[in-house]
Design a protein around this motif. Structure first.
Motif, PDB file in Angstrom:
ATOM      1  N   GLY A  32     -15.994 -11.209 -15.535  1.00  0.00           N
ATOM      2  CA  GLY A  32     -16.651 -12.440 -15.959  1.00  0.00           C
ATOM      3  C   GLY A  32     -16.328 -13.663 -15.113  1.00  0.00           C
ATOM      4  O   GLY A  32     -16.666 -14.782 -15.499  1.00  0.00           O
ATOM      5  N   CYS A  33     -15.701 -13.481 -13.941  1.00  0.00           N
ATOM      6  CA  CYS A  33     -15.423 -14.636 -13.082  1.00  0.00           C
ATOM      7  C   CYS A  33     -16.727 -15.195 -12.528  1.00  0.00           C
ATOM      8  O   CYS A  33     -17.649 -14.438 -12.219  1.00  0.00           O
ATOM      9  CB  CYS A  33     -14.528 -14.232 -11.910  1.00  0.00           C
ATOM     10  N   SER A  34     -16.775 -16.501 -12.380  1.00  0.00           N
ATOM     11  CA  SER A  34     -17.978 -17.141 -11.873  1.00  0.00           C
ATOM     12  C   SER A  34     -18.214 -16.780 -10.407  1.00  0.00           C
ATOM     13  O   SER A  34     -17.278 -16.599  -9.632  1.00  0.00           O
ATOM     14  CB  SER A  34     -17.831 -18.661 -12.004  1.00  0.00           C
ATOM     15  N   THR A  35     -19.495 -16.689 -10.027  1.00  0.00           N
ATOM     16  CA  THR A  35     -19.842 -16.438  -8.624  1.00  0.00           C
ATOM     17  C   THR A  35     -20.133 -17.734  -7.892  1.00  0.00           C
ATOM     18  O   THR A  35     -20.439 -17.719  -6.703  1.00  0.00           O
ATOM     19  CB  THR A  35     -21.113 -15.565  -8.517  1.00  0.00           C
ATOM     20  N   GLU A  36     -20.081 -18.851  -8.586  1.00  0.00           N
ATOM     21  CA  GLU A  36     -20.517 -20.123  -8.000  1.00  0.00           C
ATOM     22  C   GLU A  36     -19.310 -20.884  -7.446  1.00  0.00           C
ATOM     23  O   GLU A  36     -18.477 -21.362  -8.211  1.00  0.00           O
ATOM     24  CB  GLU A  36     -21.203 -20.957  -9.097  1.00  0.00           C
ATOM     25  N   PRO A  37     -19.194 -20.996  -6.117  1.00  0.00           N
ATOM     26  CA  PRO A  37     -18.060 -21.730  -5.563  1.00  0.00           C
ATOM     27  C   PRO A  37     -18.153 -23.205  -5.950  1.00  0.00           C
ATOM     28  O   PRO A  37     -19.214 -23.808  -5.837  1.00  0.00           O
ATOM     29  CB  PRO A  37     -18.214 -21.569  -4.051  1.00  0.00           C
ATOM     30  N   ALA A  38     -17.065 -23.765  -6.430  1.00  0.00           N
ATOM     31  CA  ALA A  38     -17.048 -25.205  -6.686  1.00  0.00           C
ATOM     32  C   ALA A  38     -16.976 -25.914  -5.338  1.00  0.00           C
ATOM     33  O   ALA A  38     -16.547 -25.323  -4.351  1.00  0.00           O
ATOM     34  CB  ALA A  38     -15.833 -25.550  -7.539  1.00  0.00           C
ATOM     35  N   ASP A  39     -17.404 -27.183  -5.297  1.00  0.00           N
ATOM     36  CA  ASP A  39     -17.335 -27.937  -4.037  1.00  0.00           C
ATOM     37  C   ASP A  39     -15.894 -28.018  -3.564  1.00  0.00           C
ATOM     38  O   ASP A  39     -15.013 -28.450  -4.310  1.00  0.00           O
ATOM     39  CB  ASP A  39     -17.881 -29.359  -4.255  1.00  0.00           C
ATOM     40  N   GLY A  40     -15.663 -27.582  -2.351  1.00  0.00           N
ATOM     41  CA  GLY A  40     -14.326 -27.655  -1.767  1.00  0.00           C
ATOM     42  C   GLY A  40     -13.268 -26.959  -2.596  1.00  0.00           C
ATOM     43  O   GLY A  40     -12.131 -27.414  -2.687  1.00  0.00           O
ATOM     44  N   GLU A  41     -13.633 -25.841  -3.198  1.00  0.00           N
ATOM     45  CA  GLU A  41     -12.708 -25.184  -4.125  1.00  0.00           C
ATOM     46  C   GLU A  41     -11.480 -24.621  -3.390  1.00  0.00           C
ATOM     47  O   GLU A  41     -11.538 -24.270  -2.221  1.00  0.00           O
ATOM     48  CB  GLU A  41     -13.414 -24.067  -4.886  1.00  0.00           C
ATOM     49  N   ALA A  42     -10.385 -24.524  -4.136  1.00  0.00           N
ATOM     50  CA  ALA A  42      -9.156 -23.951  -3.587  1.00  0.00           C
ATOM     51  C   ALA A  42      -9.270 -22.428  -3.614  1.00  0.00           C
ATOM     52  O   ALA A  42     -10.008 -21.872  -4.431  1.00  0.00           O
ATOM     53  CB  ALA A  42      -7.968 -24.416  -4.420  1.00  0.00           C
ATOM     54  N   PRO A  43      -8.559 -21.737  -2.714  1.00  0.00           N
ATOM     55  CA  PRO A  43      -8.616 -20.269  -2.701  1.00  0.00           C
ATOM     56  C   PRO A  43      -8.014 -19.682  -3.966  1.00  0.00           C
ATOM     57  O   PRO A  43      -7.148 -20.295  -4.596  1.00  0.00           O
ATOM     58  CB  PRO A  43      -7.790 -19.890  -1.467  1.00  0.00           C
ATOM     59  N   ASN A  44      -8.498 -18.481  -4.319  1.00  0.00           N
ATOM     60  CA  ASN A  44      -7.937 -17.710  -5.438  1.00  0.00           C
ATOM     61  C   ASN A  44      -7.917 -18.484  -6.758  1.00  0.00           C
ATOM     62  O   ASN A  44      -6.940 -18.479  -7.486  1.00  0.00           O
ATOM     63  CB  ASN A  44      -6.530 -17.202  -5.067  1.00  0.00           C
ATOM     64  N   THR A  45      -9.035 -19.159  -7.020  1.00  0.00           N
ATOM     65  CA  THR A  45      -9.177 -19.870  -8.288  1.00  0.00           C
ATOM     66  C   THR A  45     -10.288 -19.273  -9.149  1.00  0.00           C
ATOM     67  O   THR A  45     -10.546 -19.741 -10.245  1.00  0.00           O
ATOM     68  CB  THR A  45      -9.496 -21.359  -8.048  1.00  0.00           C
ATOM     69  N   ARG A  46     -11.006 -18.275  -8.607  1.00  0.00           N
ATOM     70  CA  ARG A  46     -12.031 -17.584  -9.389  1.00  0.00           C
ATOM     71  C   ARG A  46     -11.695 -16.103  -9.387  1.00  0.00           C
ATOM     72  O   ARG A  46     -12.431 -15.286  -8.842  1.00  0.00           O
ATOM     73  CB  ARG A  46     -13.421 -17.814  -8.792  1.00  0.00           C
ATOM     74  N   THR A  47     -10.550 -15.758  -9.926  1.00  0.00           N
ATOM     75  CA  THR A  47     -10.135 -14.353  -9.938  1.00  0.00           C
ATOM     76  C   THR A  47      -9.592 -14.006 -11.310  1.00  0.00           C
ATOM     77  O   THR A  47      -9.275 -14.880 -12.108  1.00  0.00           O
ATOM     78  CB  THR A  47      -9.022 -14.070  -8.906  1.00  0.00           C
TER      79      THR A  47
END
Lengths: 496, 92
Positions: A32-47
């Motif tokens: 269920g992790c989002s596929t949408e990168p946030a603007d300037g997102e930090a690595p390993n925050t959608r896992t």
């Protein structure tokens, strides 16, 4: 086949593509992790434990990804398998934390489709062997050097688990140009389906297989002798990420392979890497052969039986059909119809405007003015999709004769795009409303009175004099009069 | 169960794919151990047929976003990290 045999006749290129496209779902394919990168997102925050491959985590298939895959299958006129299942493709590379990729092997969700493309006015049908679902790997950064010389590697799993569809064509392409046309068409179709966003970074990745075979082995109607194809050495070119890149990489390969043959050397069967910045392909050491992936059933995922979804899931009218309908319904020429169906957003907007105002006027405004000005600013309709009603309002003002075409194009539309103002605000601020007839009449009278030389020239038959007087009236009215009307009015008054 | 026993060459090959460095003594030792392990699987052939659960099909989840781990939690098992990334050796 020997190099000598190849060099004796003309060579024909035989090309097939494997196209990986990211499917536009809200969540990853197995979690269920989002596929949408946030603007300037930090690595390993959608896992999560699933896409990080932590022990005990279980994948569950995203229904949205399966629906998207069925839509793609339907649009490519493919069969949806009665039963489709997932496999593990084992390889040891840190872009996937599990040491295997969940993909499909012997039972892909879609098979036996086709897509028609037009290349230089010629229709070509490209066979689609299969299309299957799989998970995208994470992204690696090689620190302190190139991939071979780096000191260490940094890994980000935000992208890991994004749903991908791998679309495999038959070896039906004969020229690099055809692959480019196909990719453009495929993207257009996927975009219409609403399952793909071309603007997303890395949304399209292409591997291309190319062999050269003697022209004599090409049968009538372009069929290829399968033995000839099997005996020709094949190069697989990886790391292609655009339509243009595919055309360039394959053109490079055709030349490289022909040169090798002419020098009496055999073409190696190998995997090559497209180096876009240098415009060349380079040999890649390939450690794994097909059997080394040791594919086996993904026991954590029960099979899917979704053939029935083909009927249940609707897909929108596809670009070719819509183009034809636009030509017939709105009387558009081929070029305008092509422009106005280039993306679904453009086509939807055109239909909306054409339904409310004159379809011809709508075509000029959407295809030429709006798309032209957007293109000039390196923008697309998706950048202004929340302002479409403002552009429709501008067409309405032109249609109603409340502003001149010239002012609408050159001032209002450009100011709207550059300053973000709505059309009525621009017209008020610039005083561009069509001048009332009385105001124009006064300006015409003044121009005649103040320019007796030009009036004399007019009566002496000098053609330029009338244009000078029109210019004077336009100046007095701040460009808000219609030059044609002014011309007519001047002539009437001068002939009195 | 296994028609071809795992030999030392196969152990070496798979070890290379997995980027594990084995010398030939180790490869021999693992090959022997694999042979033993595979023998255990033969025991499965003697398990009597039993009623199985009906096969599952179409187990799916809705496309709804769930909360992800925060970066600290995601990285907590990593031996080495840098600026929020997992850090590992060169991987050419």
């Amino acid at each position: 086949m020997t190099a000598k045999a190849l060099s004796e006749g003309e060579l024909v290129s035989v090309i097939g593509l494997e196209v990986h496209v990211q499917l536009e779902t809200d969540t990853k394919i197995f979690c269920g992790c989002s596929t949408e990168p946030a603007d300037g997102e930090a690595p390993n925050t959608r896992t999560c434990p699933t896409c990080l491959g932590l022990p005990g985590a279980l994948p569950v298939v995203n229904e949205g990804a399966v629906e998207a895959a069925v839509k793609v299958g339907k649009a490519l006129d493919a069969d949806i398998a009665e039963q489709t299942r997932f496999h593990r493709k084992n390889y040891y590379y840190p872009d996937l934390p599990k040491n295997f990729q969940i993909t499909q092997y012997d039972a892909p969700i879609c098979a036996d489709g086709s897509l028609e493309v037009s290349v230089a006015g010629r229709r070509r049908e490209i066979g689609i062997q299969r299309a299957h679902l799989e998970e995208d790997p994470g992204s690696l950064q090689h620190q302190g050097g190139s991939i071979d010389t780096a000191d260490y590697t940094l890994v980000d799993y935000n992208r890991a688990g994004t749903p991908l569809m791998e679309i495999v064509t038959d070896p039906d392409f004969r020229t690099p140009t055809e692959t480019r046309a196909f990719l453009a068409k495929l993207e257009e179709v996927l975009e219409y389906l609403g399952v793909f966003d071309a603007a997303r970074d890395g949304s399209l990745r292409i591997d291309a297989n190319i062999s050269l075979i003697p022209e004599a082995d090409v049968g009538e109607g372009g069929s290829i002798d399968t033995d000839a194809l099997a005996s020709a050495n094949r190069t697989e070119v990886k790391n292609i990420s655009s339509h243009k890149g595919a055309e360039q990489a394959l053109a490079y390969e055709v030349t490289r392979q022909k040169n090798a043959v002419q020098r009496g050397r055999a073409v190696e069967q190998e995997t090559r890497h497209w180096d876009e910045s240098r415009g060349i392909t380079v040999s890649m050491r390939s450690k794994e052969a097909e059997k080394d992936y040791r594919y086996f059933r993904e026991a954590d995922l029960p099979p899917l039986s979704v053939r029935g979804w083909r009927e249940r899931i609707d897909i929108p009218e596809l670009p070719d059909a819509r183009r034809e309908r636009f030509r017939e319904a709105y009387g558009l020429d081929e070029e305008s119809a092509a422009k106005l169906t280039s993306t679904k957003a453009v086509a939807d907007f055109y239909e909306d405007v054409a339904g409310r105002f004159d379809p011809d006027l709508a075509a000029t405004w959407v295809a030429d003015n709006l798309l032209g000005e957007l293109n000039y600013r390196d923008m697309s309709i998706t950048d202004v999709d929340h302002r479409l009603e403002e552009f429709a309002r501008l067409v309405e003002l032109v249609d109603a004769g409340e502003i001149t075409t010239k002012n609408a194009e050159e001032v209002v539309l450009r100011t709207m795009l550059d300053e973000g103002d709505d059309p009525d605000a621009v017209i008020d601020a610039e005083g561009l409303g069509t001048a009332p007839d009385e105001e124009v009449a006064v300006a015409v009278g003044e121009a005649i009175e103040e320019n007796s030389d030009a009036v004399a020239d007019y009566h002496a038959g000098e053609g330029g004099a009338i244009n000078f007087l029109v210019g004077q009236v336009m100046g007095k009215t701040g460009g808000s009069a219609d030059p044609g009307d002014v011309n007519e009015l001047l002539r009437e008054r001068l002939e009195e | 169960m296994s028609e071809t026993p795992v030999d030392a060459a196969e152990v070496k090959h798979v070890a290379e794919l997995a980027r594990v460095d084995l010398d030939s003594e180790e490869a021999d030792a693992f090959a022997a151990q694999f042979a033993e392990i595979l023998e255990y699987f033969d025991a499965l052939d003697e398990v009597p047929e039993v009623d199985t659960h009906e096969d599952l099909v179409n187990v799916m989840r809705a496309d709804d976003i769930e909360e992800s781990l925060d970066q600290t939690a995601a990285l907590q098992n990593a031996d080495e990290t840098e600026d929020g990334f997992f850090k590992g050796p060169r991987v050419s």
